[in-house]
Scaffold this active site. Structure first.
Site, PDB file in Angstrom:
ATOM      1  N   TYR A 191       3.916   5.444   5.685  1.00 37.55           N
ATOM      2  CA  TYR A 191       3.270   5.665   4.396  1.00 37.55           C
ATOM      3  C   TYR A 191       2.239   6.791   4.492  1.00 37.55           C
ATOM      4  CZ  TYR A 191       5.169   1.037   3.157  1.00 37.55           C
ATOM      5  OH  TYR A 191       5.979  -0.040   2.921  1.00 37.55           O
ATOM      6  N   ASP A 247      -0.226  -5.108   3.562  1.00 38.45           N
ATOM      7  CA  ASP A 247       0.951  -4.523   4.219  1.00 38.45           C
ATOM      8  C   ASP A 247       0.886  -3.001   4.143  1.00 38.45           C
ATOM      9  OD1 ASP A 247       4.045  -4.897   5.015  1.00 38.45           O
ATOM     10  OD2 ASP A 247       3.878  -3.302   3.511  1.00 38.45           O
ATOM     11  N   THR A 269       0.804  -1.227   0.000  1.00 38.39           N
ATOM     12  CA  THR A 269       0.000   0.000   0.000  1.00 38.39           C
ATOM     13  C   THR A 269       0.836   1.276   0.000  1.00 38.39           C
ATOM     14  OG1 THR A 269      -0.164   0.022   2.427  1.00 38.39           O
ATOM     15  CG2 THR A 269      -1.904  -1.149   1.214  1.00 38.39           C
ATOM     16  N   TRP A 270       2.119   1.177  -0.342  1.00 41.63           N
ATOM     17  CA  TRP A 270       2.967   2.365  -0.378  1.00 41.63           C
ATOM     18  C   TRP A 270       2.384   3.360  -1.391  1.00 41.63           C
ATOM     19  CZ3 TRP A 270       8.935   2.203  -1.676  1.00 41.63           C
ATOM     20  CH2 TRP A 270       9.538   3.372  -1.189  1.00 41.63           C
ATOM     21  N   TYR A 314       9.203  -6.772  -1.060  1.00 44.43           N
ATOM     22  CA  TYR A 314       8.481  -5.555  -1.422  1.00 44.43           C
ATOM     23  C   TYR A 314       8.966  -5.061  -2.789  1.00 44.43           C
ATOM     24  CZ  TYR A 314      12.278  -2.370   0.310  1.00 44.43           C
ATOM     25  OH  TYR A 314      13.457  -1.694   0.523  1.00 44.43           O
ATOM     26  N   GLY A 367       8.555  -1.519 -13.048  1.00 40.48           N
ATOM     27  CA  GLY A 367       9.762  -1.579 -13.858  1.00 40.48           C
ATOM     28  C   GLY A 367      10.659  -0.369 -13.755  1.00 40.48           C
ATOM     29  N   SER A 368      10.234   0.656 -13.029  1.00 40.15           N
ATOM     30  CA  SER A 368      10.996   1.902 -12.994  1.00 40.15           C
ATOM     31  C   SER A 368      12.293   1.808 -12.190  1.00 40.15           C
ATOM     32  CB  SER A 368      10.124   3.032 -12.429  1.00 40.15           C
ATOM     33  OG  SER A 368       9.806   2.793 -11.062  1.00 40.15           O
ATOM     34  N   ARG A 382      16.303  -0.104 -15.279  1.00 40.39           N
ATOM     35  CA  ARG A 382      16.147   0.291 -16.673  1.00 40.39           C
ATOM     36  C   ARG A 382      15.996  -0.937 -17.583  1.00 40.39           C
ATOM     37  NH1 ARG A 382      17.399   5.021 -19.025  1.00 40.39           N
ATOM     38  NH2 ARG A 382      18.635   5.679 -17.206  1.00 40.39           N
TER      39      ARG A 382
END
Length: 287
Positions: free
Chosen positions: A58, A53, A24-25, A196, A203-204, A207
């Site tokens: 957060y 979680d 839930t970040w 996590y 994908g960030s 690269r």
């Protein structure tokens, strides 16, 4: 319902959790997204991803408040995890932080409470405080996050440290450093890894991860998305708990479906070749 999502991992003491849960970040920080985020969490529970979680960090508690709203009326179906700031992990402050999390979550107990990362509070003090919270019924069990092998060895040398239920660390196809030592060490001590950002934040974090031809070819073969391949990879060996965030119902459904993907030995070899495990030990990756 996707029955394969019910493949579960046992924690010390007998509790079991799904191999894929929900992170839930960054959730709870945008009022315009709130209804969809709540609906997504509830759908995830329906699909078997009943581990949720969160953390006091957060959104300065806004994520916990969102989760509290999402689980209202279904608390008994949810395995609830939250985390305490390192500077709040000692003596009376640990109790106050836990009570603050419980209030925001609208519950009388946590199923798992984690030290978010190691700070200046001695581990002995944190362990003692966690054990007191267990005795008081405020938490069912406790664990840690972002601890490397040396820290874990130190933790288990402390009286009560053997009760550590999990270690939550960054782990995805583009960040495999824990495979060099930590993962094997935890397996030898029956302490599951909770991964996590298993999707590397879409994908960030690495690269070319989702654009990689091997990832895309395997995704096309299975008729799924590259992100679903990343998630299936993270739980491929059956003893890692992955907690991807999904703020939309579509992504929740995709995450749940990833539990059914079985990667062949040849596909795993191709992914290893594209994103190899480090040949030497590297510092624990964190974000």
């Amino acid at each position: 319902m996707n029955n394969s999502i019910h493949n579960r991992i046992k924690l010390q003491g007998g509790a079991s959790v799904p191999r894929i849960g929900q992170g839930t970040w960054f959730m709870g920080e945008n009022a315009a997204s709130r209804a969809e985020e709540i609906a997504s969490l509830r759908l995830g529970v329906e699909l078997g991803m009943n581990l949720i979680d969160t953390a006091e960090m957060y959104g300065d508690g806004r994520s916990e408040e969102l989760v509290g709203e999402a689980i209202r009326g279904i608390r008994g179906d949810v395995f609830l995890v939250s985390k305490v700031y390192p500077h709040n992990a000692g003596k009376d402050q640990l109790v106050r932080s836990c009570e603050g999390s419980l209030k925001r979550l609208g519950t009388d107990h946590l199923d798992l409470y984690l030290l978010h990362w190691r700070g200046n509070v001695p581990l002995e003090e944190t362990v003692e405080g966690m054990e007191q919270l267990v005795a008081a019924g405020k938490i069912k069990r406790w664990g840690v996050s972002n601890l490397d092998t040396e820290d874990m060895r130190e933790l288990l040398s402390i009286p009560g440290g053997e009760n550590c239920a999990v270690n939550q660390v960054l782990y995805h196809l583009g960040s495999r450093g824990i495979e060099h030592e930590l993962l094997a060490w935890e397996r030898s001590h029956n302490i599951p890894v909770m991964a996590y950002s298993p999707l590397a934040q879409a994908g960030s974090l690495r690269r070319g991860l989702t654009e990689n031809m091997a990832v895309r070819h395997i995704a096309a073969k299975h008729e799924v998305t590259p992100l679903q391949i990343l998630l299936a990879w993270s739980i491929r060996e059956g003893d890692v708990i992955a907690i991807p965030k999904a703020a939309s119902r579509k992504h929740v459904e995709e995450n749940a479906a990833a539990a059914s993907i079985r990667l062949s030995d040849e596909e795993l070899r191709q992914l290893d070749e594209a994103f190899p495990q480090p040949a030497w030990r590297v510092p624990l990756d964190m974000i």
